[in-house]
Design an enzyme around this catalytic site. Sequence first.
Site, PDB file in Angstrom:
ATOM      1  N   SER A  57     -21.902  21.974  -7.301  1.00 60.91           N
ATOM      2  CA  SER A  57     -21.598  23.345  -7.717  1.00 60.91           C
ATOM      3  C   SER A  57     -21.220  23.479  -9.185  1.00 60.91           C
ATOM      4  O   SER A  57     -21.135  24.603  -9.700  1.00 60.91           O
ATOM      5  CB  SER A  57     -20.465  23.909  -6.856  1.00 60.91           C
ATOM      6  OG  SER A  57     -20.917  24.164  -5.544  1.00 60.91           O
ATOM      7  N   GLU A  79     -42.147 -12.356 -33.528  1.00 61.75           N
ATOM      8  CA  GLU A  79     -41.666 -12.044 -34.871  1.00 61.75           C
ATOM      9  C   GLU A  79     -42.595 -12.472 -36.006  1.00 61.75           C
ATOM     10  O   GLU A  79     -42.603 -11.840 -37.053  1.00 61.75           O
ATOM     11  CB  GLU A  79     -40.280 -12.698 -35.079  1.00 61.75           C
ATOM     12  CG  GLU A  79     -39.203 -12.198 -34.123  1.00 61.75           C
ATOM     13  CD  GLU A  79     -38.907 -10.723 -34.330  1.00 61.75           C
ATOM     14  OE1 GLU A  79     -38.855 -10.282 -35.482  1.00 61.75           O
ATOM     15  OE2 GLU A  79     -38.742 -10.000 -33.317  1.00 61.75           O
TER      16      GLU A  79
END
Length: 877
Positions: free
Chosen positions: A337, A77
């Site tokens: 399917s 940071e």
Amino acid sequence: MVRLVVVALVLCGIGVGVVEAYIESVPMSARAAEPQASTLYYRDGRTILARVGTTDHSEVPLSAVPPAVRSAVLAAEDRDFYDHGGVSVRGVLRAVVADVGGSRQGASTITQQYARNAFLTQDVSVERKAKEFALAIRLEREHTKDEILERYLNTIYYGRGAYGIAAAANAYFGITPDRLTAAQGAVLASVIKDPYGFDPANDAEAARTRWTWIIKSQRELGWLAEEPHYPPVNSATEGVPGANGLVIDRVEGELAAHGVTPRALHTQGLSITTTLDPAVHGAAVNQVAAHLAGQPKDLRAALVAVDPATGAVRAYYGGDQGRGFFDDASAAHPAASTFKPIVLAAALSKGIGYLSRWDGSSPRVFAGRLGVPLVNRGDRQCPSCTLEKSMVDSLNTPFYAVTEEIGAATVRSMAYDLGVARTYGGEPTLVDAKGDPTPGRTRSDIAIGRYPVTPGDLASVYATFAAGGVRHDRYFVESATAPDGRQLWAAVPVAKRVLDSKAAADVTTVLGAVVKGGDVLPGRPAAGKAGAQPWGDTKDNQDAWMVGYTPELATAVWLGKARPGPIRDSAGAAIKGETVPARLWRDFTRDALDGTPSRSLPRPAHVGRIDVGDAGRAKSVGQRKDEDQKPAPGVPVVHTAGKGKRLALTFDDGPSPYTAQVLDLLAEQQVKAVFCMVGEEVEKHPELVRRMIAEGHLLCNHSWKHDDLGKLTAAAARDDIVRTDEAIAAAAPGATVPYFRAPYGSWGRSAKVGNDLGHTPLGWVVDPDDWLLPGAQTIADRIEKQLTPRAIVLVHDGGGEREQTVAALTKLIPKLKRAGWSFDLPERTVESRPLPPAPESSSAAVSPRPTAGAGRGRSGGQSSSSNQPATRAGATS
């Protein structure tokens, strides 16, 4: 703009008095703001869905945080923290420019982050940035660096409801902060930037990548002597139990993508209006519980319901364990399917009507399956089946045949357009993965739902059908509002037409017939498709689906296990799509729409042609009792005349300048073959036709200009075939033409006409697709992988660059002979007769093999009428 000027003055080092006055004017409370929980509402904006806020917070002194953990945070940071005066001039300038332009920019120091998190809001504005700047300077003046770092570590949000380093150590590793290792500290440092996106439970790959970067940075800065191993991380359990916990995960991720950070959601008392409907979502949770009651405890379910008109998620169930647990509704499973409607939509977009007839025999061998026969569930047979009937009966072979005709890439593109994401976890979807036959490519197995898709994406796909072909991107959040009434985010539904409305109506017509035939009607007009993915080669299934829609709601239901395996119901029966999933979908849809007026589905539009199917073109192939029976007249043969380990070579689209090379090779290897010739090419190379006959090869009529005979009437097809016969007779008077091969996609009436004219229709089993010019070795490999006993092998003679075909066969034929294969001619189903000689050529005689100009060069055997290879006039045949 005034604040922008102030910041600019500060950054430029002028107007010191004005700047000092401004810095002192910005209030800084004695205590940091306490975190406030946010409230998530259902779509009505009044009914509470959940409260989200920090649940674990305790402060520790900086001395309780190991130096390696502190350095990990600094590396991630603010690596210059101990050297700057509280602000990064370069970072502030970049942020101001970005903010003025309407975007978001970070690059703040730890002091600035603490000032923003402790004393300010998270809104994006120049004024907020100026205040942050002023407070950071004041903090640096009034506190030591260690005090600021201590406050920062104790107030930053780390995700998982953890507010501060002590809570984070417990949430991620179950320990106190003083016991954190360097590796664990880097994990916590990683999540500061994005507590949701860099949580290993949400995106393990992204988390690992950022962790690696932080460790590398620490070592480069001299803050870490040895490189550690990535540590084990606890699963994410944030204390929001039940199905709504996973909804919160989805909301948090979506808000983060729109700039509303996880920290803001968990600490700033926001009001979030979601898209979920209390009645619809409640029906989902209740019906899933009801249908899983009494079933095996390892059975899992997912349900996603989407509003077709907007893309808003109305119900969501991915599991009931709570936040951070595995989400089955966002996990990809083989679609089985339920993917067939996408194939149908792609076929309709290519002009293939849903009443076109296709060969639904089982088993069938397709080129794309590398010789592995494809079967229908229960070995159902329908040799001449409409796509509608094929969908109702859930036949595999017709939809595979359609996909091979229009191309797997066409089906994949349609799936993306309809709503399937292009990537899952950074990896491309709908392609073979590592270890599959063709990594990174899509095979025609896409037709039978081989590739994994999430329930959420399938719900979006079917919602697109329900919306008449208009796709609306799926979303969870309607709006996010700050405590002071400022709107932080408001959804704007994204719509795009991706399928013609008439084609969408035809898809709905077919899927409506499926639902009517399956006895799962929810008491109103509906359409849908069930499906199940087999568990290996067993009769069990590992995934079972039902996906369907009404005009008001599209819903995907999935059942399976945490780890793929056989799924059975309480009675021990294999679960299929039309059993538990279909009943769950039916009962949920009925309850969710209770009291909602019923609307009708669109009428069929009958898009596309119905005379383009392959019914009668192919023959089922496999180990069946009737395998040795001759196919019916007019049905293309795909076997050799003899039995056993035999192959029949057929050459299409010639003769051409390459035919002489092919004939030389066959003579050398003592192989007889069939040459299927295009009429206009016969006129260009008559001497090659005579040579074929002289060397004992058989002839095949391949139409005149290689046009699509499926577009012609039977009379027109007859004229075309007769014209080609006449060209062959002119080249070789009295020749016999035993076979006829229609151009690809034209097997219907033209094959029957060819049969009536004394030509046995030819099909094929092995097709290396050498029109794609893949190279000689690839052609050889493809042929070898597809081989089955008695197969007809398709290769090309005319058109394109055929030298690679000759090169492939030069190596392959001897190799196959050594492996025990022999070469035969195709079987016949009709008696062939010598062609009548053309009047102007009645005195001509069949010539022996020419000796001049018949070498292996490109010009060998070439007629004087054309010095160029024949141009491909149609699709691969």
